[in-house]
Enzyme design. Sequence first.
Site, short mmCIF file in Angstrom:
data_model
loop_
_atom_site.label_atom_id
_atom_site.label_comp_id
_atom_site.label_asym_id
_atom_site.label_seq_id
_atom_site.Cartn_x
_atom_site.Cartn_y
_atom_site.Cartn_z
N ASP A 170 0.82 -1.06 -0.05
CA ASP A 170 0.08 0.04 0.00
C ASP A 170 0.66 0.99 -0.12
OD1 ASP A 170 -2.05 -1.65 0.24
OD2 ASP A 170 -2.88 -0.79 2.06
N ASP A 171 0.21 2.37 -0.37
CA ASP A 171 0.64 3.89 -0.23
C ASP A 171 1.84 4.28 -1.16
OD1 ASP A 171 -1.27 3.57 1.77
OD2 ASP A 171 0.15 3.89 3.55
N HIS A 312 3.47 -2.24 3.11
CA HIS A 312 3.63 -0.83 2.59
C HIS A 312 5.04 -0.64 1.90
CE1 HIS A 312 0.73 -0.82 5.89
NE2 HIS A 312 0.18 0.28 5.25
#
Length: 363
Positions: A170-171, A312
Amino acid sequence: MTSRRKDSIKNGEKGRKSLPLRQILWGVLTVFSLFVMLVAIRLAVGKKTGNELFTAGGHPYESATLDSFLAGGKEMVLFAKESNNGALKPDNVENKDDGTGAKQEGSKQGITESGNKESENSESGTTGSGDVNPEGSGQEDANLEVVPSDEGEGEEEPDADTPVVALTFDDGPFTKVTNRIMDVLLEYEAGATFFVVGSRLEMYSDTLKRLYENGFEVASHTWSHKNLNKLTEKQITKEITRTLDGLKKYIPVENVLLRPPYGSADETVRGLAKTALINWSLDSEDWKSRDAEKIIEHVLDTVQDGDIILMHDLYECTAEAVEYLVPELIERGYRPVSVSELFRIKDIPLEEGILYRKPGDHY
């Protein structure tokens, strides 16, 4: 001694006694001024440091605003949520009602209606990088079936008894970390899904293109990482369609999977998503520990067949952990794949408007 001389001596003594007091006051003011200057310099230097974290009370992000980082493209750990007092806090730290009537378990794996990332206060559905008002025309594919990238096509499907796990990040993108993770995945022919944030695509477009060109699944984590449950329908749509439009600018995708920020997606969000929504069943807790050894230990102690693993691609400790985890998972008999490939292997279709924790576990 005359009266005048006595008065003169007394006045001189008074003058001499008051001199140290003035010096003390000036000294205090000087020290205080220097202290204020040092603090101001420290803050100014900290805000300009590319990869340095701002911390307060053990949590990152406290001394910066999320929107300014998203708009400015700073190379820092960017994503956090706002507490009621305006301070930014990392994901997965509180137990709150997510708007679906269910409580979450913070960093635990007991995901209920909202997954296990938490909510944030949102004043709007946009960042400070300029508004693009999506009108809906040309932004929604006429065929709303999920169309993932071609990652995994042409490869031999594993035996039905072979355990598989989906690696998700993610991100990002964040070039330094994303490329390092990508190199490991390519070396071991492992798959993964990267849930990217739309506001980062322009700055990291080369990394995005490399992901797609090497067959990795690219998916949406919305435009500005706001809690969709707290937005209006118009803002929700903007967060989703603006990201999809941003992806189409750089890579040839039609529709992609969606991971709602903080895992929060109530009935309204699911109805507006126009795609399948993906949460996770195993949180690596990289956001919490920031320690490669702890990430590795937690994943290997917890992993099961069919898990969707949350990580992440912002933290170097995550890249370090992936460099060990990927070959170790393979050594233990697991095959790391993308989310779409995981569901294909498990023979479970991904349906629009459904929020999946893992194959066979959805709401």
